[in-house]
Enzyme design. Structure first.
Site, PDB file in Angstrom:
ATOM      1  N   SER A 177       0.804  -1.223   0.053  1.00 18.06           N
ATOM      2  CA  SER A 177       0.015  -0.019  -0.076  1.00 18.06           C
ATOM      3  C   SER A 177       0.966   1.264   0.122  1.00 18.06           C
ATOM      4  CB  SER A 177      -0.922  -0.108   1.130  1.00 18.06           C
ATOM      5  OG  SER A 177      -1.600   1.225   1.365  1.00 18.06           O
ATOM      6  N   SER A 178       0.414   2.228  -0.446  1.00 19.32           N
ATOM      7  CA  SER A 178       1.214   3.579  -0.382  1.00 19.32           C
ATOM      8  C   SER A 178       1.323   4.118   0.844  1.00 19.32           C
ATOM      9  CB  SER A 178       0.428   4.638  -1.386  1.00 19.32           C
ATOM     10  OG  SER A 178      -0.867   5.072  -0.988  1.00 19.32           O
ATOM     11  N   CYS A 179       0.641   3.913   1.942  1.00 15.82           N
ATOM     12  CA  CYS A 179       0.771   4.099   3.237  1.00 15.82           C
ATOM     13  C   CYS A 179       2.013   3.645   3.887  1.00 15.82           C
ATOM     14  CB  CYS A 179      -0.688   3.832   4.152  1.00 15.82           C
ATOM     15  SG  CYS A 179      -0.539   1.986   4.283  1.00 15.82           S
ATOM     16  N   ARG A 208      -4.801  13.564  -3.413  1.00 16.08           N
ATOM     17  CA  ARG A 208      -4.539  12.037  -3.426  1.00 16.08           C
ATOM     18  C   ARG A 208      -4.431  11.667  -4.822  1.00 16.08           C
ATOM     19  NH1 ARG A 208      -3.696  12.681   1.087  1.00 16.08           N
ATOM     20  NH2 ARG A 208      -4.416  11.931   2.901  1.00 16.08           N
ATOM     21  N   LYS A 231       1.962  -3.915   6.461  1.00 14.78           N
ATOM     22  CA  LYS A 231       2.588  -4.095   4.953  1.00 14.78           C
ATOM     23  C   LYS A 231       3.984  -3.974   4.829  1.00 14.78           C
ATOM     24  CE  LYS A 231      -1.457  -4.771   2.648  1.00 14.78           C
ATOM     25  NZ  LYS A 231      -1.659  -5.827   1.978  1.00 14.78           N
ATOM     26  N   TYR A 253      -1.593  -0.838  10.226  1.00 11.65           N
ATOM     27  CA  TYR A 253      -1.647  -1.170   9.095  1.00 11.65           C
ATOM     28  C   TYR A 253      -0.311  -0.970   7.820  1.00 11.65           C
ATOM     29  CZ  TYR A 253      -3.652  -2.138   4.202  1.00 11.65           C
ATOM     30  OH  TYR A 253      -3.834  -2.893   2.723  1.00 11.65           O
ATOM     31  N   HIS A 274     -13.103   3.580   2.147  1.00  9.19           N
ATOM     32  CA  HIS A 274     -12.027   4.567   1.767  1.00  9.19           C
ATOM     33  C   HIS A 274     -12.880   5.791   1.036  1.00  9.19           C
ATOM     34  CE1 HIS A 274      -9.383   1.108   1.807  1.00  9.19           C
ATOM     35  NE2 HIS A 274      -8.649   2.053   2.316  1.00  9.19           N
TER      36      HIS A 274
END
Length: 315
Positions: free
Chosen positions: A108-110, A210, A141, A137, A180
């Protein structure tokens, strides 16, 4: 991958997994293995080991994960780190033990720091502090990334990891408490139109930027990487384009036919101020996205509305 190769798509009922299955089927792959969470608990190590030993998949797309928006990530913090760690550990290790030819793990980009240099290149991983609201989270990842990296380093396993940007499309979750931003906005604006509500309140200031990618584009990128990429480093998957939340809300209003007032509630959290992926590596590998944001949102809304998903509020 050979057209008759045995391919396991973990998380095939989710938005990402279902898109991968659709594309594989459309591309002529006919030996696809799937299991629902009721049939196979990926958090159960013994169950996962038994499944891999019995089925012996040759390729694995690891798209299974516990996911949610800002609220869910912040409230169910222990659940998000525990469940995602268990899924990753079990599937990746079982893939190693059972000699899977290649595995693609979706992160994920997070994973990138809250104030990462923009656009976020792959070398920004672990370069700073994470966004606190989704840190559990993100850490899970990152652990998945490092599992793939180190099974490759120690055992020479062809396990690769890709980092998708924010996604939307078929089979998304429209629950306002756990979704989301795009499905939440689609649901809010749709309900406002149906109920004749003159105002839609949007969380935050509307100022964060975003990047969004239609999930069918993500599936195409995943298949491309599975066929062409074998290196150790992670690969970003995104559009390379960004939009403010305010601009996004205005597009969603247009798509849904809402003509009332947009109000931004600045008492609610914004999250990371900007999240744009550097997709130069992916472009260099010969892949670029095809679905524009407005066209993708219109298609997504039409599909959800025609299937009654938005009205039900869940997939």
């Amino acid at each position: 991958m050979e057209k008759n190769a045995k391919i396991y798509v973990a998380g095939h009922k989710g938005m990402v997994g279902s898109a991968i299955v659709r594309l594989l089927q459309a591309s002529g792959y006919h030996n696809i293995i799937t299991r629902s969470s009721k049939e196979l608990d990926l958090g159960n190590q013994q169950a996962v080991n038994d499944f891999f030993e019995q089925e012996k998949p040759e390729y694995v797309f690891l798209a299974a994960a516990k996911v949610g928006g800002i609220v869910a990530n912040n409230v169910y913090r222990a659940d998000f780190i525990y469940e995602n760690l268990m899924i990753e550990c079990n599937v990746i290790h079982a893939s190693h033990v059972n000699d899977v030819k290649k595995l693609l793990f979706l992160g994920s980009s997070c994973i990138y720091p809250k104030f990462a240099k923009q656009p976020m290149s792959e070398d920004q991983l672990l370069a700073g502090f994470l966004e606190p609201t989704n840190e559990p989270y993100a850490i899970a990842k990152i652990a998945g990334i490092k599992l793939c990296e180190n099974y490759k380093r120690q055992y020479n396993r062809n396990f690769i990891a890709a980092m998708p940007t924010n996604l939307y499309g078929p089979n998304d979750n429209y629950d306002l408490q756990n979704s989301h931003v795009i499905p939440a906005l689609l649901r809010k604006f749709h309900d406002a139109v149906e109920q004749g509500t003159p105002e839609v309140v949007i969380w935050g200031t509307g100022s964060p930027f975003r990047e969004f990618l239609h999930v069918d584009d993500l599936a195409a990128a995943c298949l491309h990487l599975m066929e062409t990429y074998d290196d150790l480093d992670i690969v970003n998957i995104g559009s390379g384009d960004e939009v403010s939340i305010k601009e996004l809300a205005e597009i969603v209003a247009e798509v849904t036919g809402f003509t009332g007032q947009l109000t931004f509630d600045s008492t609610k959290p914004d999250g990371t101020p900007r999240k744009l992926m550097d997709v130069a590596k992916l472009h260099g590998l010969g892949w670029k996205h095809k679905i524009g944001l407005k066209a993708g949102l219109q298609r997504t809304y039409n599909e959800a509305f025609s299937q009654g998903v938005v009205l039900k509020g869940s997939n």
